[in-house]
Write an enzyme that holds these catalytic residues in place. Structure first.
Site, PDB file in Angstrom:
ATOM      1  N   ASP A  58      -7.184 -22.873 -34.551  1.00  0.00           N
ATOM      2  CA  ASP A  58      -6.755 -23.312 -35.883  1.00  0.00           C
ATOM      3  C   ASP A  58      -5.233 -23.287 -35.979  1.00  0.00           C
ATOM      4  OD1 ASP A  58      -7.590 -23.701 -38.880  1.00  0.00           O
ATOM      5  OD2 ASP A  58      -5.967 -22.232 -38.890  1.00  0.00           O
ATOM      6  N   TYR A  65       2.747 -24.132 -39.598  1.00  0.00           N
ATOM      7  CA  TYR A  65       2.889 -22.933 -38.760  1.00  0.00           C
ATOM      8  C   TYR A  65       4.022 -23.064 -37.736  1.00  0.00           C
ATOM      9  CZ  TYR A  65      -1.843 -21.880 -40.517  1.00  0.00           C
ATOM     10  OH  TYR A  65      -2.946 -21.653 -41.304  1.00  0.00           O
ATOM     11  N   LYS A  69      -3.566 -29.087 -40.036  1.00  0.00           N
ATOM     12  CA  LYS A  69      -3.567 -29.308 -41.489  1.00  0.00           C
ATOM     13  C   LYS A  69      -2.260 -29.961 -41.918  1.00  0.00           C
ATOM     14  CE  LYS A  69      -5.591 -24.669 -41.630  1.00  0.00           C
ATOM     15  NZ  LYS A  69      -4.802 -23.923 -40.643  1.00  0.00           N
ATOM     16  N   HIS A 117      -4.033 -29.011 -46.404  1.00  0.00           N
ATOM     17  CA  HIS A 117      -3.784 -27.572 -46.319  1.00  0.00           C
ATOM     18  C   HIS A 117      -3.931 -26.865 -47.687  1.00  0.00           C
ATOM     19  CE1 HIS A 117      -1.382 -24.458 -43.787  1.00  0.00           C
ATOM     20  NE2 HIS A 117      -2.204 -23.859 -44.605  1.00  0.00           N
TER      21      HIS A 117
HETATM   22  N1  LIG Z   1      -5.712 -22.609 -44.826  1.00  0.00           N
HETATM   23  C1  LIG Z   1      -4.852 -21.693 -45.214  1.00  0.00           C
HETATM   24  O1  LIG Z   1      -4.181 -21.829 -46.249  1.00  0.00           O
HETATM   25  C2  LIG Z   1      -4.679 -20.436 -44.405  1.00  0.00           C
HETATM   26  C3  LIG Z   1      -4.031 -19.318 -44.970  1.00  0.00           C
HETATM   27  C4  LIG Z   1      -3.915 -18.176 -44.202  1.00  0.00           C
HETATM   28  C5  LIG Z   1      -4.442 -18.130 -42.896  1.00  0.00           C
HETATM   29  N2  LIG Z   1      -5.032 -19.247 -42.358  1.00  0.00           N
HETATM   30  C6  LIG Z   1      -5.568 -19.256 -40.959  1.00  0.00           C
HETATM   31  O2  LIG Z   1      -6.435 -18.152 -40.783  1.00  0.00           O
HETATM   32  C7  LIG Z   1      -5.985 -17.361 -39.691  1.00  0.00           C
HETATM   33  C8  LIG Z   1      -6.349 -15.911 -39.868  1.00  0.00           C
HETATM   34  O3  LIG Z   1      -5.829 -15.367 -41.058  1.00  0.00           O
HETATM   35  P1  LIG Z   1      -4.582 -14.355 -41.087  1.00  0.00           P
HETATM   36  O4  LIG Z   1      -3.748 -14.574 -39.892  1.00  0.00           O
HETATM   37  O5  LIG Z   1      -3.974 -14.518 -42.436  1.00  0.00           O
HETATM   38  O6  LIG Z   1      -5.252 -12.899 -41.121  1.00  0.00           O
HETATM   39  P2  LIG Z   1      -6.360 -12.105 -40.278  1.00  0.00           P
HETATM   40  O7  LIG Z   1      -6.843 -12.888 -39.137  1.00  0.00           O
HETATM   41  O8  LIG Z   1      -7.354 -11.565 -41.263  1.00  0.00           O
HETATM   42  O9  LIG Z   1      -5.534 -10.838 -39.796  1.00  0.00           O
HETATM   43  C9  LIG Z   1      -4.527 -10.905 -38.827  1.00  0.00           C
HETATM   44  C10 LIG Z   1      -3.897  -9.532 -38.717  1.00  0.00           C
HETATM   45  O10 LIG Z   1      -4.879  -8.580 -38.349  1.00  0.00           O
HETATM   46  C11 LIG Z   1      -4.521  -7.926 -37.126  1.00  0.00           C
HETATM   47  N3  LIG Z   1      -5.746  -7.827 -36.302  1.00  0.00           N
HETATM   48  C12 LIG Z   1      -6.385  -8.860 -35.700  1.00  0.00           C
HETATM   49  N4  LIG Z   1      -7.475  -8.409 -35.058  1.00  0.00           N
HETATM   50  C13 LIG Z   1      -7.516  -7.081 -35.264  1.00  0.00           C
HETATM   51  C14 LIG Z   1      -8.404  -6.052 -34.848  1.00  0.00           C
HETATM   52  N5  LIG Z   1      -9.473  -6.319 -34.102  1.00  0.00           N
HETATM   53  N6  LIG Z   1      -8.138  -4.771 -35.244  1.00  0.00           N
HETATM   54  C15 LIG Z   1      -7.063  -4.501 -36.010  1.00  0.00           C
HETATM   55  N7  LIG Z   1      -6.186  -5.426 -36.424  1.00  0.00           N
HETATM   56  C16 LIG Z   1      -6.410  -6.702 -36.054  1.00  0.00           C
HETATM   57  C17 LIG Z   1      -3.458  -8.774 -36.502  1.00  0.00           C
HETATM   58  O11 LIG Z   1      -2.492  -7.961 -35.865  1.00  0.00           O
HETATM   59  P3  LIG Z   1      -2.210  -8.054 -34.274  1.00  0.00           P
HETATM   60  O12 LIG Z   1      -1.571  -9.391 -34.054  1.00  0.00           O
HETATM   61  O13 LIG Z   1      -1.298  -6.901 -34.049  1.00  0.00           O
HETATM   62  O14 LIG Z   1      -3.538  -7.935 -33.608  1.00  0.00           O
HETATM   63  C18 LIG Z   1      -2.804  -9.467 -37.704  1.00  0.00           C
HETATM   64  O15 LIG Z   1      -1.780  -8.661 -38.241  1.00  0.00           O
HETATM   65  C19 LIG Z   1      -4.478 -17.637 -39.683  1.00  0.00           C
HETATM   66  O16 LIG Z   1      -3.854 -17.207 -38.506  1.00  0.00           O
HETATM   67  C20 LIG Z   1      -4.473 -19.138 -39.908  1.00  0.00           C
HETATM   68  O17 LIG Z   1      -4.831 -19.816 -38.711  1.00  0.00           O
HETATM   69  C21 LIG Z   1      -5.176 -20.388 -43.116  1.00  0.00           C
END
Ligand SMILES: NC(=O)c1ccc[n+]([C@@H]2O[C@H](COP(=O)([O-])OP(=O)(O)OC[C@H]3O[C@@H](n4cnc5c(N)ncnc54)[C@H](OP(=O)(O)O)[C@@H]3O)[C@@H](O)[C@H]2O)c1
Length: 274
Positions: free
Chosen positions: A44, A49, A74, A107
């Site tokens: 994704d 980004y 997106k 997006h």
């Molecule tokens: N459409 C939209 O508007 C939108 C908005 C936000 C996000 N997104 C997408 O969704 C993806 C995921 O969401 P997100 O990045 O906001 O948050 P997330 O995936 O819920 O959390 C990422 C965070 O959690 C940590 N983490 C990951 N796996 C872990 C584990 N097994 N144990 C402990 N900590 C862990 C990571 O740190 P480390 O790197 O240190 O592991 C990072 O700081 C984004 O990267 C993006 O592609 C889309």
């Protein structure tokens, strides 16, 4: 690992993908390459980004065939007028060095550009062959209803924030009514769920971590999950969520963690459309 899929309006989407927001440069390319080598088949990204070039590099370095990977990008909120939308889509493809993406999303909805215009542009990108499937992101129930009426091509997903601290049952039900899948972003609440004592306790019964419980909860709610990590050792942890099952009582206990202040992602601008 056997990949699991979610089917929606003609699309077959790997139930787990790699989130890449905030992954940059060589580190981003390395994580993508490693994820694909480990068995991830869904990546994704988004023009916003700033990492599409590196996503493409990771994809090519992995040696995994292009047609085995589901790539989502997106178009950002500033580019939702039709001419801008088309330009932004083509620029994303140039950066990714791909002739098409598997899924192209709006997006964030924009209160400034009429939805009909953006939906028209999105559908045209599919018809022109730049995207195999199309969808939306951060759409509320009234906006989902409007988008479904306006679209001349099937919408296959609504990508929304979803994790144990947020109740998304109404949005998920609206998506289900129209055959759209839900893609859960921030599925471990930006790391918060991984440190949750209650989720950790539930995980102990299954020999799983709190983060895995959070992801499994969403899978059992029918969602696609796209956790992000910059750490290679966590890639495997996050994808090992198909070899256990939460029971009805555990699912209910996790649903109770949802609360009005559960959101971890700020919405750009005021959500006038809500
Ligand atoms: N459409 C939209 O508007 C939108 C908005 C936000 C996000 N997104 C997408 O969704 C993806 C995921 O969401 P997100 O990045 O906001 O948050 P997330 O995936 O819920 O959390 C990422 C965070 O959690 C940590 N983490 C990951 N796996 C872990 C584990 N097994 N144990 C402990 N900590 C862990 C990571 O740190 P480390 O790197 O240190 O592991 C990072 O700081 C984004 O990267 C993006 O592609 C889309």
């Amino acid at each position: 690992m056997t990949m699991h899929y979610v089917e929606a309006n003609g699309a077959r989407i790997p139930a787990i993908g790699l989130g890449t927001w905030d992954l940059r440069g060589r580190a981003c390319a390395r994580v993508v390459e490693q994820a694909l080598r480990l068995g991830y088949r869904h990546i994704d990204t988004a023009e916003m980004y700033g990492n599409e070039r590196e996503i493409g590099e990771g994809l090519r370095a992995s040696g995994v065939r292009r047609d085995e990977v589901f790539v989502t990008t997106k178009v950002w909120q500033d580019h939702l007028a039709p001419a801008e939308f088309e330009r932004a889509t083509k620029e994303s493809l140039v950066r990714l060095r791909l002739s098409d993406v598997d899924l192209l999303l709006i997006h964030w909805p924009s209160p400034r550009i009429p939805l009909a215009e953006t939906l028209g542009a999105l559908c045209r990108m599919k018809q022109a062959g730049f995207a195999r499937h199309i969808g939306i992101s951060n759409f509320t129930v009234p906006l989902i209803e409007a988008a479904v009426k306006l679209a001349t091509e099937p919408l296959v997903t609504n990508q929304i924030e979803w994790h144990p601290y947020l109740d998304q049952s109404k949005v998920a039900a609206a998506c289900r009514r129209h055959g759209l899948s839900v893609t859960a972003y921030s599925p471990i609440a930006r790391g918060r769920a991984a440190g949750d004592a209650q989720l950790r306790l539930i995980g102990l019964h299954h020999r799983k971590t709190a983060g895995q419980v959070s992801l499994r909860f969403l899978i059992q709610e029918g969602a696609i999950v796209i956790p992000r990590t910059s750490r290679l050792e966590r890639l495997e942890e996050n994808m090992t969520i198909f070899d256990f099952e939460l029971d009805a009582a555990e699912m209910e206990e996790i649903r109770k963690l949802a609360n009005a202040r559960g959101r971890v992602v700020e919405w750009p601008g005021s959500p006038k459309w809500d």
